[in-house]
Every structure is written in structure tokens, then in C-alpha cells.
Design an enzyme around this catalytic site. Structure first.
Site, PDB file in Angstrom:
ATOM      1  N   HIS A  71      -7.329   2.737   3.629  1.00 36.01           N
ATOM      2  CA  HIS A  71      -7.213   3.487   4.890  1.00 36.01           C
ATOM      3  C   HIS A  71      -8.577   3.605   5.597  1.00 36.01           C
ATOM      4  CE1 HIS A  71      -3.278   4.716   3.322  1.00 36.01           C
ATOM      5  NE2 HIS A  71      -3.012   5.281   4.482  1.00 36.01           N
ATOM      6  N   CYS A 116     -10.961   2.853  -0.251  1.00 28.49           N
ATOM      7  CA  CYS A 116      -9.558   3.163   0.026  1.00 28.49           C
ATOM      8  C   CYS A 116      -9.220   2.355   1.261  1.00 28.49           C
ATOM      9  CB  CYS A 116      -9.391   4.658   0.304  1.00 28.49           C
ATOM     10  SG  CYS A 116      -7.767   5.065   1.007  1.00 28.49           S
ATOM     11  N   CYS A 121      -4.339  -1.612  -2.046  1.00 25.11           N
ATOM     12  CA  CYS A 121      -4.466  -0.173  -2.284  1.00 25.11           C
ATOM     13  C   CYS A 121      -5.383  -0.009  -3.500  1.00 25.11           C
ATOM     14  CB  CYS A 121      -3.077   0.390  -2.587  1.00 25.11           C
ATOM     15  SG  CYS A 121      -3.086   2.118  -3.108  1.00 25.11           S
ATOM     16  N   GLU A 174      -3.571   8.082   8.091  1.00 26.30           N
ATOM     17  CA  GLU A 174      -2.129   7.847   8.097  1.00 26.30           C
ATOM     18  C   GLU A 174      -1.486   8.481   9.335  1.00 26.30           C
ATOM     19  OE1 GLU A 174      -0.768   5.825   5.891  1.00 26.30           O
ATOM     20  OE2 GLU A 174       1.332   6.094   6.471  1.00 26.30           O
ATOM     21  N   ASP A 230       0.870  -1.182   0.000  1.00 32.20           N
ATOM     22  CA  ASP A 230       0.000   0.000   0.000  1.00 32.20           C
ATOM     23  C   ASP A 230       0.905   1.229   0.000  1.00 32.20           C
ATOM     24  OD1 ASP A 230      -2.338   1.585   0.129  1.00 32.20           O
ATOM     25  OD2 ASP A 230      -2.149   1.769   2.291  1.00 32.20           O
ATOM     26  N   SER A 231       0.280   2.404  -0.193  1.00 30.89           N
ATOM     27  CA  SER A 231       1.044   3.644  -0.098  1.00 30.89           C
ATOM     28  C   SER A 231       1.402   3.963   1.353  1.00 30.89           C
ATOM     29  CB  SER A 231       0.208   4.811  -0.629  1.00 30.89           C
ATOM     30  OG  SER A 231      -0.943   4.959   0.186  1.00 30.89           O
TER      31      SER A 231
HETATM   32  N1  DGL Z   1      -4.753   3.260   0.735  1.00 30.62           N
HETATM   33  C1  DGL Z   1      -4.739   3.648  -0.594  1.00 30.62           C
HETATM   34  C2  DGL Z   1      -5.983   3.308  -1.366  1.00 30.62           C
HETATM   35  O1  DGL Z   1      -6.608   2.326  -1.060  1.00 30.62           O
HETATM   36  C3  DGL Z   1      -4.036   4.893  -1.034  1.00 30.62           C
HETATM   37  C4  DGL Z   1      -4.333   6.198  -0.355  1.00 30.62           C
HETATM   38  C5  DGL Z   1      -3.353   7.277  -0.835  1.00 30.62           C
HETATM   39  O2  DGL Z   1      -2.154   7.039  -0.721  1.00 30.62           O
HETATM   40  O3  DGL Z   1      -3.811   8.317  -1.311  1.00 30.62           O
HETATM   41  O4  DGL Z   1      -6.360   3.961  -2.312  1.00 30.62           O
END
Ligand code: DGL
Length: 267
Positions: free
Chosen positions: A186, A184, A73, A152, A10-11
Site C-alpha cells: 500500500h 507494505c 503483499c 485503502e 493482496d489484502s
Molecule cells: N498490502 C499488504 C502488505 O504489503 C497488507 C496490508 C494489510 O492488509 O494490513 O503488507
């Protein structure tokens, strides 16, 4: 039998929402997690950048001898999944088809909201995928990028988190949704705030649940399950702060033995 690890990327910390379900459902599998905090957030980057970052991580995971890769992600899935599937010599699974499948499998799914990053929303992948599965669904996409940074920074469960959710999700309040896809990785960490905003009648869909089912299916089908007499090991890497990943993983995976390592990848 195949005791090689499964790679997850993931990011940032969001991929841990997928990893915690994998650990619960697949305790014998070893996992390698890469959080690309050095390039966080992905949602404001171009498609080219996201593809380059994701491919570098995929190549690193292949070097680590993973048996498959989970793109935990939505943004990287939207922008890079076909490239990863073409370039890497292992199976690669994303989160969008599982998320869309879970939403259209719900008993009530006529009106489905999708909150996601700027890039995922601009890509249009969720409405496209949902309509391939069921053209009758009315989809309400909404970019809520600031929520990614909030998670985050691990500010979930705060008054500020609820205020930001209330403010950003306001456009969906009158849409009479049957379900909301947390598009997302997150966002499942904000589930309590979403529940408070919508009340009990909107189904909150976490694509991770269906994703992990597909991962289980894939390893079983390829006869690549890890042996049942081992407890899977976990290795964590961050291209940013290893300490930040360690703190996030310990808190959200409820395991104080976890330890993040710093990882340097080509840019
Ligand atoms: N967690 C990620 C997603 O599912 C990326 C969020 C990001 O880095 O902007 O899209």
C-alpha cells in the site's frame, strides 16, 4: 510461449502498486488480480488466518489456470510464502526478498528503515532477510499499520495523509537513514508524503520494482513468456466491494476500462 495469465494477490488495493509496474514492464502478459478486501487488513490478523486466506486465493488462481502467482503483499509473504510454495503446483514469488535485495544493492545502505504492517514487523522477516544478504546493515523496523487503512480509503495526497505520515514516521526522523523500504504494498502510493517527510537524501525503496524483475526472469527462464503480438488482458476480483476495487484500479492504473468482479471464497 505461454499465454496463461499471471495471478497477483493482496489484502486490498496495495497490490495494484505491483500490478502497475507489471503492466508497464510486461504488457503482453494477462493478469488476474485478487484483492482480499473481505478480510482486510491482514496486518492485524494471526499468522494462521493469513495463511488460510492466502492459500484459498492461491487455489482459486490455480483453478483459473495461472502460470505463476505473485504475492503482492508483504504480510502474506512473511506469513504464507513457504506454505504457498509447498502447496501450489505453480511458481510463487513474494515481495520481501526482492525488497531486501533492492535495499542492500543501493550504493548507500548502512542504515535501512523498514515501515510495514504490525504482522510483518512482528514477524521480523525484513531484518532477517537483510542480514542474510549483508550482516553489517543496521535495520530500523517500524510498524505503521494506520497508513494501510489510509491508502485503502484512497486518502493519499491529502493534508491528513501528510499529518499521519509525519506523526507515525517521527521515530525514524533522527536515525540518519540511507534508505527506507516501503515494506507494505500500500505504501508506494504515499511516496510523495514520505519524500516530503525525509527530504531528498533518503532512498525510498519500492520492493515491487525488483519483484517484477524476478517475475520477468522466472517466466523467461521457464520459457513461459506470453506471445509478443498480444496485449495482456486484466481480470480483477475482490472478496469485498467490487466497486471499490474498480475505482481504485481505474485511478491508479489509469485505465477506465477496468472492471472488478465480486469473488466468494471459502472462509
Ligand atoms: N498490502 C499488504 C502488505 O504489503 C497488507 C496490508 C494489510 O492488509 O494490513 O503488507
Amino acid at each position: 510461449m505461454d499465454n496463461r495469465p499471471i495471478g497477483i494477490m493482496d489484502s486490498g488495493l496495495g497490490g495494484l502498486s505491483v500490478m502497475r509496474i507489471m503492466r508497464r514492464q510486461m504488457p503482453h502478459e494477462s493478469l488476474i488480480f485478487v484483492g482480499d478486501q473481505g478480510h482486510f487488513p491482514y496486518g492485524t490478523k494471526s499468522g494462521d488466518q493469513i495463511r488460510r486466506y492466502a492459500l484459498n486465493i492461491g487455489r482459486f488462481l490455480v483453478q483459473q489456470q495461472v502460470k505463476m502467482m505473485v504475492v503482492a503483499c508483504n504480510t502474506a509473504t512473511a506469513e504464507a510464502l513457504p506454505l504457498l510454495q509447498k502447496e501450489l503446483p505453480i511458481p510463487v514469488i513474494g515481495v520481501v526478498v526482492p525488497g531486501a535485495t533492492a535495499a542492500v544493492s543501493a550504493p548507500r545502505h548502512r542504515r535501512v528503515g523498514v515501515i510495514a504492517t504490525n504482522a510483518t514487523t512482528a514477524n521480523g522477516i525484513y531484518p532477517r532477510t537483510i542480514h542474510q544478504l549483508d550482516p553489517a546493515v543496521k535495520v530500523f523496523p517500524l510498524a505503521t499499520q494506520p497508513l494501510v487503512t489510509l491508502v485503502e480509503k484512497r486518502q493519499t495526497g491529502t493534508k491528513r495523509a501528510q499529518r499521519l505520515v509525519d506523526q507515525l514516521l517521527a521515530p525514524l526522523a533522527q536515525d540518519n537513514l540511507d534508505a527506507l523500504i516501503m515494506g507494505c504494498t500500500h505504501f508506494p502510493f504515499l511516496k510523495a508524503e514520505f519524500r516530503h517527510f525525509f527530504g531528498p537524501n533518503v532512498l525510498l525503496v519500492d520492493p515491487a520494482v525488483e519483484t517484477v524483475k524476478q517475475v520477468q526472469c522466472c517466466v523467461r527462464q521457464d520459457k513461459r513468456l506470453a506471445s509478443a503480438d498480444q496485449r495482456g488482458r486484466v481480470r480483477l476480483y475482490s472478496t469485498g466491494s467490487a466497486a471499490h476495487l474498480t475505482r481504485g484500479a481505474r485511478a491508479w492504473l489509469h485505465d477506465t476500462s477496468l472492471f472488478g468482479h465480486h469473488l466468494v471464497l471459502p472462509d
